[in-house]
Design a protein around this motif. Structure first.
Motif, mmCIF file in Angstrom:
data_model
loop_
_atom_site.group_PDB
_atom_site.id
_atom_site.type_symbol
_atom_site.label_atom_id
_atom_site.label_comp_id
_atom_site.label_asym_id
_atom_site.label_seq_id
_atom_site.Cartn_x
_atom_site.Cartn_y
_atom_site.Cartn_z
ATOM 1 N N GLN A 1 -8.569 2.767 -0.397
ATOM 2 C CA GLN A 1 -7.457 2.094 0.531
ATOM 3 C C GLN A 1 -6.883 0.888 -0.076
ATOM 4 O OE1 GLN A 1 -8.496 1.995 4.470
ATOM 5 N NE2 GLN A 1 -6.188 1.257 4.996
ATOM 6 N N LEU B 1 1.979 -0.555 -2.510
ATOM 7 C CA LEU B 1 2.989 -1.188 -1.703
ATOM 8 C C LEU B 1 3.637 -2.785 -2.257
ATOM 9 C CD1 LEU B 1 1.789 -0.374 1.927
ATOM 10 C CD2 LEU B 1 3.494 0.998 0.382
ATOM 11 N N PHE C 1 2.026 -9.417 -1.253
ATOM 12 C CA PHE C 1 1.849 -8.517 -0.081
ATOM 13 C C PHE C 1 0.297 -8.200 -0.129
ATOM 14 C CE2 PHE C 1 2.364 -5.476 3.425
ATOM 15 C CZ PHE C 1 1.735 -4.465 3.142
ATOM 16 N N LEU D 1 -4.758 -11.485 6.352
ATOM 17 C CA LEU D 1 -4.533 -11.075 7.920
ATOM 18 C C LEU D 1 -6.008 -10.240 8.361
ATOM 19 C CD1 LEU D 1 -1.187 -9.483 8.167
ATOM 20 C CD2 LEU D 1 -1.854 -11.411 9.326
ATOM 21 N N ILE E 1 -3.277 -6.130 13.647
ATOM 22 C CA ILE E 1 -2.126 -7.117 12.947
ATOM 23 C C ILE E 1 -1.955 -6.392 11.316
ATOM 24 C CG2 ILE E 1 -3.627 -8.896 12.115
ATOM 25 C CD1 ILE E 1 -1.501 -10.822 12.646
ATOM 26 N N VAL E 2 -3.125 -6.297 10.871
ATOM 27 C CA VAL E 2 -3.201 -5.663 9.484
ATOM 28 C C VAL E 2 -2.473 -4.432 9.425
ATOM 29 C CG1 VAL E 2 -4.771 -4.880 7.748
ATOM 30 C CG2 VAL E 2 -5.455 -6.871 9.082
ATOM 31 N N ALA F 1 1.224 -4.739 9.440
ATOM 32 C CA ALA F 1 1.690 -5.261 8.107
ATOM 33 C C ALA F 1 1.892 -4.135 7.213
ATOM 34 C CB ALA F 1 0.757 -6.260 7.704
ATOM 35 N N VAL F 2 0.924 -3.130 7.357
ATOM 36 C CA VAL F 2 0.951 -1.877 6.213
ATOM 37 C C VAL F 2 2.056 -0.993 6.474
ATOM 38 C CG1 VAL F 2 -0.376 -0.124 5.366
ATOM 39 C CG2 VAL F 2 -1.334 -2.443 5.442
ATOM 40 N N ARG G 1 5.366 -2.368 6.174
ATOM 41 C CA ARG G 1 5.811 -2.309 4.531
ATOM 42 C C ARG G 1 6.284 -1.107 3.924
ATOM 43 N NH1 ARG G 1 8.195 -3.230 1.021
ATOM 44 N NH2 ARG G 1 7.594 -3.604 -1.114
ATOM 45 N N LEU G 2 5.471 -0.009 4.763
ATOM 46 C CA LEU G 2 5.602 1.393 4.052
ATOM 47 C C LEU G 2 6.999 1.939 4.762
ATOM 48 C CD1 LEU G 2 2.415 3.464 4.902
ATOM 49 C CD2 LEU G 2 3.542 3.378 2.848
ATOM 50 N N CYS H 1 -5.303 4.655 19.517
ATOM 51 C CA CYS H 1 -6.382 3.787 20.046
ATOM 52 C C CYS H 1 -5.897 2.288 20.127
ATOM 53 C CB CYS H 1 -7.489 3.893 19.143
ATOM 54 S SG CYS H 1 -8.655 5.225 19.580
ATOM 55 N N GLU I 1 -9.143 8.529 13.172
ATOM 56 C CA GLU I 1 -9.758 9.468 13.605
ATOM 57 C C GLU I 1 -9.329 10.756 13.407
ATOM 58 O OE1 GLU I 1 -11.836 9.061 17.232
ATOM 59 O OE2 GLU I 1 -12.874 11.230 17.024
ATOM 60 N N PRO J 1 -5.698 5.826 6.267
ATOM 61 C CA PRO J 1 -4.552 5.142 6.140
ATOM 62 C C PRO J 1 -3.336 6.050 5.821
ATOM 63 C CG PRO J 1 -6.098 5.340 4.350
ATOM 64 C CD PRO J 1 -6.704 6.062 5.437
ATOM 65 N N ARG K 1 0.086 7.070 4.248
ATOM 66 C CA ARG K 1 0.494 7.056 2.805
ATOM 67 C C ARG K 1 1.913 6.951 2.673
ATOM 68 N NH1 ARG K 1 -4.281 9.454 3.163
ATOM 69 N NH2 ARG K 1 -5.942 9.009 1.768
ATOM 70 N N PRO K 2 2.667 6.755 1.626
ATOM 71 C CA PRO K 2 4.040 6.764 1.341
ATOM 72 C C PRO K 2 4.628 8.247 1.354
ATOM 73 C CG PRO K 2 3.023 5.473 -0.285
ATOM 74 C CD PRO K 2 1.986 5.890 0.380
#
Lengths: 180, 128
Positions: free
Chosen positions: A78, A85, A93, A100, B18-19, B22-23, B26-27, B62, B92, B113, B115-116
Motif C-alpha cells: 500500500q 500518487l 504527497f 497525517l 483523515i488519511v 487525503a488518499v 488525491r486519487l 464504517c 473489509e 485500499p 486503486r487508480p
C-alpha cells in the motif's frame, strides 16, 4: 561549505556515518574546536534513501522449519500505491499522508489509553467506598459513593467511545455493543 | 469560434479517516475530478442540501453515528438526491455487506485500499 559548530554527538554521528559508508565520497575537515558541516552528493543521498526504503520492506525472516517465509517489513504494497500518487502536482504527497497517519493514530491511541485508565480510577473509588463502609463511616460512604458514581459515568462514556473505535477499526463481530 | 470549457465532474468524498480522505482525494483529483471531502454522513447531507451540483458520492462504510450505508439510504430516499450515484468503500471484504449496499442502490463497492484502476472503472461506468 559553510562552517558550523556541531555538538560532539552530532560530529561523531556524522563521522561514523561517513566512515562506514561513504568514505570515498565525502570529505571531513576538522580543526580544533570547529568542524565542517558534511555535504553529501545527491547520488549518495539517493542511494541512502533507497537503502533505507529497502530495509523497511525487506526485513524477512525464514523460520527454522524452512517451510514458512514470514515477511516482517514495516511497510507493505500500500505504501507503493501511495507513492504512485506522488507527482509534480503533489511532490510531497507521501510525506503528507504519513504525517497525517501518525498524528491521527497517535490521537486514537491516546483515546484508548485514557479509556483504560478510567477503569483503574473507578476501582480506586470503589475501594475507598468499601473502606468507608468497613469503618462504619457514613459521611465517608456518601462522599466516596458520589465519586464512584462520577467515575462510573466517565468510564461509561470513555468505553462507549472505545468500542466505537473498535467497531470502526476491527472486523465485523470484533466488538458488540455492550449492555450498559 | 467560441470554446466551451467542460466543467470537471464534482465528487463528494466522505470518510471519517483523515488519511483515507487525503488518499481518495488525491486519487480523484489525479483523474481530473473536482473533489469535496467531508468527515461524516451528516456533513455530507449538509453539503448536498447546499450544492446540488454533485455528480457522485463516494463514502466509507464504517463511520461513527451515520454509516456509509445509512448515508446511502438517505440519498436514495430523497427525491432530490436519489439520482446521484453512490459508491461505498470498506477495508473489509464482506459479501453480506456488499450485497446489502448494492441492493440498496449503490453503484459500486470498492475494497480499500482504493486503486487508480478502481477510479478509472468508476469514471467509465458511473460518471456518464
Amino acid at each position: 561549505m559553510a562552517e558550523s559548530k556541531l555538538s560532539p554527538l552530532q560530529w561523531w554521528t556524522e563521522e561514523l556515518f561517513l566512515e562506514e559508508e561513504y568514505r570515498d565520497t565525502a570529505a571531513v575537515v576538522s580543526s580544533a574546536g570547529h568542524h565542517r558541516r558534511l555535504s553529501l552528493s545527491p547520488r549518495v543521498v539517493k542511494e541512502k534513501a533507497a537503502s533505507m526504503k529497502k530495509n523497511l520492506f525487506d526485513q524477512a525472516s525464514i523460520l527454522s522449519s524452512g517451510v514458512s517465509f514470514v515477511p516482517t517489513g514495516y511497510l507493505d504494497e500500500q505504501f507503493c500505491q501511495v507513492e504512485d500518487l506522488q507527482d509534480e502536482a503533489s511532490p510531497n504527497f507521501v510525506e503528507e499522508v504519513v504525517t497525517l497517519f501518525f498524528k491521527d493514530s497517535g490521537r486514537l491511541m491516546s483515546n484508548i489509553e485514557q479509556a483504560l485508565i478510567g477503569a483503574s480510577r473507578m476501582k480506586n473509588e470503589c475501594m475507598s467506598f468499601r473502606d468507608s463502609c468497613g469503618q462504619g463511616n457514613v459521611e465517608g460512604c456518601m462522599r466516596s459513593f458520589q465519586k464512584v458514581k462520577r467515575e462510573h459515568a466517565i468510564l461509561r462514556q470513555k468505553l462507549e467511545s472505545y468500542f466505537q473505535l473498535l467497531r470502526q477499526a476491527g472486523p465485523a463481530g470484533a466488538a458488540t455493543r455492550p449492555v450498559m | 469560434m467560441s470554446t466551451t470549457t467542460v466543467p470537471e465532474p464534482h465528487v463528494l468524498a466522505v470518510d471519517d479517516s483523515i488519511v483515507d480522505r487525503a488518499v481518495i482525494s488525491r486519487l480523484l483529483r489525479s483523474s481530473k475530478y473536482r473533489v469535496t471531502t467531508v468527515d461524516s454522513g451528516k456533513r455530507a447531507l449538509e453539503i448536498l442540501s447546499l450544492d446540488r451540483n454533485v455528480h457522485m458520492i463516494i463514502t466509507d462504510y464504517c463511520m461513527p453515528e451515520m454509516t456509509g450505508f445509512d448515508l446511502l439510504k438517505r440519498v436514495k430516499e430523497s427525491a432530490e438526491l436519489k439520482e446521484i450515484p453512490v459508491v461505498l468503500m470498506s477495508s473489509e471484504n464482506s459479501p453480506t455487506r456488499i450485497r446489502r449496499c448494492l441492493e440498496e442502490g449503490a453503484e459500486d463497492f470498492l475494497i480499500k485500499p482504493v486503486r487508480p484502476s478502481d477510479v478509472s472503472r468508476l469514471c467509465s461506468r458511473v460518471m456518464k
